[in-house]
Design a protein around this motif. Structure first.
Motif, PDB file in Angstrom:
ATOM      1  N   LEU A   1       7.674  63.586   1.878  1.00 51.68           N
ATOM      2  CA  LEU A   1       8.609  63.071   2.717  1.00 51.68           C
ATOM      3  C   LEU A   1       9.397  63.572   3.672  1.00 51.68           C
ATOM      4  O   LEU A   1      10.076  63.301   4.611  1.00 51.68           O
ATOM      5  N   HIS A   2       9.880  64.919   3.226  1.00 49.00           N
ATOM      6  CA  HIS A   2      10.753  65.842   4.199  1.00 49.00           C
ATOM      7  C   HIS A   2      10.643  66.977   3.627  1.00 49.00           C
ATOM      8  O   HIS A   2      10.380  67.431   2.542  1.00 49.00           O
ATOM      9  N   ASP A   3      10.512  68.155   4.507  1.00 48.68           N
ATOM     10  CA  ASP A   3      10.356  69.579   4.134  1.00 48.68           C
ATOM     11  C   ASP A   3      11.426  69.885   3.013  1.00 48.68           C
ATOM     12  O   ASP A   3      11.390  70.676   2.183  1.00 48.68           O
ATOM     13  N   ARG A   4      12.721  69.489   3.220  1.00 46.15           N
ATOM     14  CA  ARG A   4      13.869  69.588   2.402  1.00 46.15           C
ATOM     15  C   ARG A   4      13.650  69.457   0.825  1.00 46.15           C
ATOM     16  O   ARG A   4      14.026  69.612  -0.288  1.00 46.15           O
TER      17      ARG A   4
ATOM     18  N   SER B   1      10.562  69.333  -0.987  1.00 49.45           N
ATOM     19  CA  SER B   1       9.380  70.129  -1.391  1.00 49.45           C
ATOM     20  C   SER B   1       9.950  70.938  -2.522  1.00 49.45           C
ATOM     21  O   SER B   1      10.724  71.971  -2.073  1.00 49.45           O
TER      22      SER B   1
ATOM     23  N   GLY C   1       8.213  64.812  -3.165  1.00 48.93           N
ATOM     24  CA  GLY C   1       9.292  64.706  -3.073  1.00 48.93           C
ATOM     25  C   GLY C   1      10.062  63.612  -4.167  1.00 48.93           C
ATOM     26  O   GLY C   1      11.331  63.461  -4.247  1.00 48.93           O
TER      27      GLY C   1
ATOM     28  N   ASP D   1      10.737  57.387   7.034  1.00 53.00           N
ATOM     29  CA  ASP D   1      10.652  58.676   7.108  1.00 53.00           C
ATOM     30  C   ASP D   1      12.061  59.062   8.111  1.00 53.00           C
ATOM     31  O   ASP D   1      12.582  60.075   8.037  1.00 53.00           O
ATOM     32  N   ARG D   2      12.479  57.989   9.088  1.00 50.27           N
ATOM     33  CA  ARG D   2      13.545  58.102   9.888  1.00 50.27           C
ATOM     34  C   ARG D   2      14.975  58.211   8.970  1.00 50.27           C
ATOM     35  O   ARG D   2      15.756  58.973   8.893  1.00 50.27           O
TER      36      ARG D   2
ATOM     37  N   ILE E   1      15.182  59.062   5.863  1.00 50.71           N
ATOM     38  CA  ILE E   1      15.175  60.059   4.979  1.00 50.71           C
ATOM     39  C   ILE E   1      15.466  61.317   5.929  1.00 50.71           C
ATOM     40  O   ILE E   1      16.362  62.256   5.426  1.00 50.71           O
ATOM     41  N   ASP E   2      15.131  61.469   6.983  1.00 48.88           N
ATOM     42  CA  ASP E   2      15.419  62.625   7.904  1.00 48.88           C
ATOM     43  C   ASP E   2      16.803  62.367   8.228  1.00 48.88           C
ATOM     44  O   ASP E   2      17.454  63.675   8.228  1.00 48.88           O
TER      45      ASP E   2
ATOM     46  N   GLU F   1      19.076  61.479   6.074  1.00 51.72           N
ATOM     47  CA  GLU F   1      19.771  61.533   4.883  1.00 51.72           C
ATOM     48  C   GLU F   1      20.398  60.432   4.583  1.00 51.72           C
ATOM     49  O   GLU F   1      21.504  60.237   3.916  1.00 51.72           O
TER      50      GLU F   1
ATOM     51  N   THR G   1      20.057  58.217   2.212  1.00 49.19           N
ATOM     52  CA  THR G   1      19.312  57.915   1.051  1.00 49.19           C
ATOM     53  C   THR G   1      20.203  57.738   0.088  1.00 49.19           C
ATOM     54  O   THR G   1      21.476  58.214   0.087  1.00 49.19           O
TER      55      THR G   1
END
Length: 339
Positions: free
Chosen positions: A101-104, A106, A244, A309-310, A312-313, A315, A317
């Motif tokens: 979902l986002h690199d952060r 993983s 994620g 995605d947007r 989460i990008d 934040e 959430t």
């Protein structure tokens, strides 16, 4: 379509998923079975009545929040809902997509191995979870417990065929045929036949212990993984964490022949946080998106994915994904990105 909000955080996250479906304005008719829950089971002793089962069967698809409650003794209640639906509707495919979902989010150290995007296809009606077995001399020092793993040629063939039908690049079959020789031999034979029939698809095979290691070492190598019920269960949860976390994981229980699907986020009822407004609704929202895509609304399904995605990008959430929003606020943040 039918909706079973269920127990624990199920009604909270399903509420956000239904608001998202409403925002999509697809004209879906909803039959909400909010009386199918642990409270009703404790009162009546019935997990899922025949009448409610028929309401589910008559629908195009079902969205399930989560079932289970610590007040119920054992697993009879949860099995009475979830496994009855899986087995009696012959939902032989458990389809578990896993996409970072986002690199952060993983847990992997190496950045180039983080962008996981695969599907775990788990055989859903056989294996160790079929409930074949028993106990001899229970409660004594000489107790014997047997759980029998069931594999049929028909069951193995059809789930492997489904894996090939959704593959983009390749299919990896996972088993333990070097140690579990009888069932493993059956899976190997059906696997070879399917691979020979689809020379256009790259095929690989891994033993389950090696597959777990490879999935962590470099998940980007996988497109579709197909495995039996128990191995697929383990591999799909591992893949969800690499993508994620379980709070955002989706699943579909499918019968590819009838087209019916039971769609559920996989996070469980989480009774420790139920009612606190902190549950992550993303898994339920993405599961609703998976469902509408299955029903033919592919553009709407893509819109849900982009909106999540947007959010989460940005934040926007719940805390488990790095934000500070409540369940309702996180759901609203996703819907804001739909517009």
């Amino acid at each position: 379509m039918t909706v079973i909000p269920g127990d624990g955080i199920g009604p909270e996250v399903v509420h956000e998923a239904l608001l998202t479906l409403e925002a999509l304005d697809l004209g879906l008719g909803l039959d909400v079975l909010d009386h199918v829950n642990a409270d009703a089971y404790l009162r009546t002793g019935t997990a899922l009545s025949d009448r409610d089962f028929e309401r589910v069967r008559a629908s195009a698809a079902t969205l399930l929040g989560a079932v289970g409650d610590p007040r119920t003794d054992g697993t009879d209640y949860a099995r009475g809902v979830l496994l009855r639906l899986r087995f009696d509707l012959d939902l032989y495919v458990n389809h578990r997509p896993a996409r970072l979902l986002h690199d952060r989010l993983s847990p992997l150290r190496r950045k180039e191995h983080r962008p996981l995007d695969c599907v775990i296809v788990r055989e859903n009606t056989e294996g160790l979870y079929a409930g074949i077995g028993g106990r001899l001399r229970p409660g004594t020092p000489h107790e014997v417990a047997l759980d029998v793993e069931i594999s049929t040629g028909h069951g193995v063939e059809r789930v492997i065929d489904y894996a090939f039908s959704i593959a983009r690049r390749g299919v990896c079959m996972v088993d333990k045929s070097n140690a579990v020789r009888n069932g493993g031999g059956l899976w190997q034979r059906r696997w070879r036949e399917a691979a020979e029939a689809r020379p256009d698809i790259e095929t690989t095979h891994l033993y389950v212990d090696n597959a777990v290691m490879q999935l962590v070492a470099d998940p980007t190598r996988f497109d579709v993984i197909v495995a039996n019920n128990s191995y697929g269960d383990i591999l799909s949860d591992l893949a969800a964490e690499l993508a994620g976390g379980l709070g955002a994981a989706t699943s579909a229980n499918l019968n590819a022949a009838t087209g019916f699907g039971l769609f559920e986020p996989v996070h469980g009822t989480a009774p420790d946080i139920a009612g606190q407004g902190v549950a992550n609704p993303v898994g339920a929202i993405l599961t609703a998106g998976l469902m509408v895509g299955h029903l033919g609304h592919r553009d709407a399904a893509k819109a849900v994915t982009r909106a999540v995605d947007r959010a989460i990008d940005l934040e926007r959430t719940t805390p488990d994904l790095g934000g500070d929003l409540t369940t309702a606020e996180a759901g609203a943040a996703v819907r804001a990105e739909l517009r």
